[in-house]
Motif scaffolding. Structure first.
Motif, mmCIF file in Angstrom:
data_model
loop_
_atom_site.group_PDB
_atom_site.id
_atom_site.type_symbol
_atom_site.label_atom_id
_atom_site.label_comp_id
_atom_site.label_asym_id
_atom_site.label_seq_id
_atom_site.Cartn_x
_atom_site.Cartn_y
_atom_site.Cartn_z
ATOM 1 N N LEU A 269 66.562 -63.417 86.309
ATOM 2 C CA LEU A 269 67.499 -63.220 85.141
ATOM 3 C C LEU A 269 65.597 -63.793 84.544
ATOM 4 O O LEU A 269 65.204 -63.528 83.783
ATOM 5 N N VAL A 270 65.352 -64.734 85.173
ATOM 6 C CA VAL A 270 63.855 -65.769 84.791
ATOM 7 C C VAL A 270 62.764 -64.572 84.410
ATOM 8 O O VAL A 270 62.254 -64.547 83.608
ATOM 9 N N PHE A 271 62.980 -63.120 85.393
ATOM 10 C CA PHE A 271 61.776 -62.820 85.178
ATOM 11 C C PHE A 271 62.635 -62.153 83.899
ATOM 12 O O PHE A 271 61.492 -61.478 82.962
ATOM 13 N N LEU A 272 63.194 -60.816 83.503
ATOM 14 C CA LEU A 272 63.922 -61.013 82.459
ATOM 15 C C LEU A 272 63.542 -61.605 81.062
ATOM 16 O O LEU A 272 63.243 -60.763 79.838
ATOM 17 N N LEU A 273 63.950 -62.419 81.325
ATOM 18 C CA LEU A 273 63.967 -63.734 80.252
ATOM 19 C C LEU A 273 62.227 -63.894 79.648
ATOM 20 O O LEU A 273 61.936 -63.791 78.412
ATOM 21 N N PHE A 274 62.231 -63.482 80.960
ATOM 22 C CA PHE A 274 60.298 -64.142 80.312
ATOM 23 C C PHE A 274 59.807 -63.125 79.640
ATOM 24 O O PHE A 274 58.887 -62.906 78.703
ATOM 25 N N THR A 275 60.169 -61.710 80.382
ATOM 26 C CA THR A 275 59.719 -59.967 79.592
ATOM 27 C C THR A 275 60.290 -59.798 78.134
ATOM 28 O O THR A 275 59.183 -59.536 77.137
ATOM 29 N N ARG A 276 61.035 -60.427 77.920
ATOM 30 C CA ARG A 276 62.244 -60.772 76.404
ATOM 31 C C ARG A 276 60.933 -61.559 75.332
ATOM 32 O O ARG A 276 60.656 -61.674 74.203
#
Length: 665
Positions: A269-276
């Motif tokens: 989740l942290v990775f995905l939010l970082f890409t956003r």
């Protein structure tokens, strides 16, 4: 002097030539400014005009009139009903280069989203992949938008799940449950197709932006909370969707929490939010956010395979069969015992899918100074869902996330959907079994990162600042969804919005007009422009809505109050009100009850020794007034084209009256 005699000077036809010339010099009102009192149109003409404006406001057959030959008209008809026939002959390799890149990009997003949203709807993950194969092909042929990318919707998936589970358990009777989902998709498609063919897109407009904002925000909140089941590795969960039931299910089973699953979920989740975050800061790096879900799925599969994730409480997707969509029309279920659930889900999701898909297509078209036809989009969505229900697909539309990626990736035509479908074809034929090791917690992280953007708190704050009633509608949808149910949330919000619309009809706008300082012909609302002053001897009122049975009594009382207030503030000796001028330019229509009330208003005004003047009645209103004999009652000399003409004519009459009174004395 009697009232009738006193006021017949306004625009009388019996005045002599000398008086007419004097009046024209003083008022500028000549025979060239006469109001049209032509005979009312026939019922057939009125019906045809109203029918055209209601169902064909964009005049879609305009270009057919210019074509002299039937062959050209047939070609235009084909282009209109099958948009692909218009752009496909002009297609070239240069456009294809852009579309291939965009198509591959959205395909990388479609795979994880398809599996994730299928999980959200409690149907087999492979159905989510099927739904990104057939429907995009149908849309590429019949869709009118270049940028809409077809896929499943998180909100609709959640709503289908919550509605179907009231009738059938997806675990105990999975075949029946899946059949009902296909049935709901068919019903949704039929409704969308009917709305498009009958050009009833106006019904979608009842879902206001405030309602959609609140509904999407509430649904996104519930979806995020639902994912706590997979994040914490829970095996048992509630079938209810209210926030109370969900939180109770999560915190009443703390003994089943798996920290390993939570850690993996948080990392993804942290990775995905970082890409956003990267995409928002650097829009040119949109592709980072677009491929991030696919990266998570691949990494998750590798991790689950080598770490034997199932032994540590991390659940995986399971077997995914290789092969194309099997036919599913035999699985459609219209059993009276269960049909209520598919009907409810089909109707609600049809409107949600249309509202989101059409709004997104229009938004991107506006950015490029282009147009999309909402009714064509309805037909395309309807056809792809009907065909989808026969080919093991569930409800699809144009989700914002995928369409935004498609637009940013440089899509030029609807061919991007064909490219995406081809990529899904390869996945279904060769790669589907490789995704069997996808951890459910990875899918939950993908879902949370995808729907968290639907919670548009900035839009809600904007509504609060600009329109408190819209904010109330938004909050009614939001809290109705999270505390009661998704259906009730949207119904409550739409109900409040309709109540406000009815309130506007029952209590229409009206205002008193005054002459703006330093101008001869500008008359504006005295409340909006405090410097505007009234005209001595006259009360100018402007009505701004249709006059119907629901509001005519209010208008009668409101006009009486305006007259009373005017008499209270005026000096009876100097500025006695002689004329009440009604500006009807904003009154688009009137019914028979409204005409009858005008008779009552005119009678009340005459009883106060005043005269009613009408200004600029529109065609439909004038026809009703003529047929209702109201024009005969007040006289054609009491109807004017503009406020300026009416005011100057009344001034002339008042001046003439004073001169007559001076001679008599």
């Amino acid at each position: 002097m009697e009232p009738d005699t006193k006021h017949n000077i306004v625009n009388t036809e019996s005045e002599n030539d000398h008086d007419a010339l004097a009046k024209e010099e003083m008022t500028g009102y000549s025979d060239d400014h006469k109001v049209s009192f032509k005979s009312p149109r026939s019922f057939a003409t009125v019906f045809k005009s109203g029918f055209k404006e209601t169902l064909f406001p964009d005049d879609p057959f305009y270009f057919f009139k210019k074509e002299p030959t039937s062959s050209h008209r047939a070609k235009l008809a084909l282009n209109y009903f099958v948009p692909a026939s218009e752009w496909l002959p002009k297609y070239n390799l240069q456009l294809f280069k852009y579309d291939v890149l965009a198509g591959i990009t959205i395909a990388s997003l479609a795979i994880p989203q398809g599996i994730s949203y299928a999980k959200l709807a409690n149907i087999p993950p492979i159905i989510g992949l099927y739904s990104s194969f057939v429907p995009p092909l149908i849309y590429a042929v019949f869709g009118s938008s270049k940028y809409v990318a077809i896929g499943t919707l998180a909100a609709s998936s959640m709503l289908i799940s919550s509605t179907m589970e009231e009738k059938v358990s997806p675990i105990d009777n999975s075949d029946l449950y899946l059949g009902l989902v296909f049935t709901a998709t068919l019903i949704s498609g039929l409704l969308q197709l009917a709305l498009g063919l009958l050009r009833l897109g106006i019904l979608v407009d009842f879902l206001s932006h405030a309602t959609i904002t609140g509904f999407m925000g509430g649904t996104a909140t519930l979806i995020c909370l639902q994912q706590l089941k997979s994040i914490f590795g829970l095996k048992h969960f509630t079938t209810h969707t209210s926030i109370v039931d969900v939180l109770q299910a999560v915190f009443s089973q703390t003994d089943e929490w798996r920290w390993q699953s939570a850690v993996v979920g948080i990392i993804f989740l942290v990775f995905l939010l970082f890409t956003r975050y990267v995409k928002e800061k650097r829009p040119k790096l949109f592709w980072v956010s677009a491929i991030a879900p696919m990266v998570c799925v691949i990494v998750g599969c590798v991790f689950a395979y080598f770490a034997h994730a199932e032994k540590h409480g991390i659940q995986i997707v399971g077997e995914l069969k290789r092969g194309l969509n099997p036919l599913s029309f035999k699985e459609l279920n219209f059993d009276p015992k269960y049909i209520s659930a598919p009907i409810r889900a089909g109707i609600i999701t049809a409107f949600i899918a249309l509202a989101e898909g059409i709004a997104i297509g229009r938004s991107f078209a506006i950015m490029n100074n282009e147009q999309t036809d909402g009714n064509k989009e309805m037909i395309a969505f309807g056809l792809m869902n009907i065909v989808g229900s026969f080919t093991s697909c569930y409800l699809t539309s144009g989700p914002f996330s995928k369409s935004a990626v498609n637009y940013n990736a440089g899509a030029k035509t609807a061919m991007t959907n064909v490219v995406m479908a081809f990529c899904m074809l390869l996945v279904l034929l060769f790669l589907a079994p490789l995704f069997k090791y996808t951890p459910l917690v990875t899918l939950s992280a993908i879902i949370i990162s995808a729907v968290v953007g639907l919670i548009d708190y900035q839009k809600a704050f904007h509504l609060f600042k600009t329109d408190k009633f819209d904010f109330l509608i938004c909050m009614a949808a939001f809290f109705g969804v999270i505390f009661i149910s998704m259906e009730m949330g949207i119904m409550i919000s739409v109900g409040i919005a309709l109540a406000r619309a009815l309130l506007y009809v029952a209590r229409p706008a009206s205002c008193k007009l005054g002459n703006v300082s330093n101008s001869m012909s500008l008359y504006r609302d005295v409340e909006q422009y405090p410097g505007a002053t009234g005209v001595p001897g006259m009360l100018l009122l402007q009505l701004g809505s249709p006059i119907y049975f629901a509001n005519c009594s209010y208008l009668r009382d409101r006009i009486s109050r305006y007259i009373r207030d005017e008499q209270d503030i005026s000096n009876p000796e100097e500025n006695e009100t002689e004329y009440v001028l009604l500006d009807l330019g904003g009154v688009t229509s009137i019914d028979t009850t409204g005409v009858e009330v005008l008779f009552e208003i005119e009678k009340n005004i005459n009883a106060k020794k005043m005269k009613m003047i009408l200004i600029n009645p529109r065609l439909a209103v004038m026809e009703k007034l003529i047929l209702g004999k109201f024009i005969d009652k007040i006289g054609k000399d009491s109807v004017f084209l503009s406020i300026e003409d009416a005011v100057e004519a009344c001034k002339f009459s008042l001046k003439t009256l004073k001169e007559i009174n001076g001679v008599n004395t």
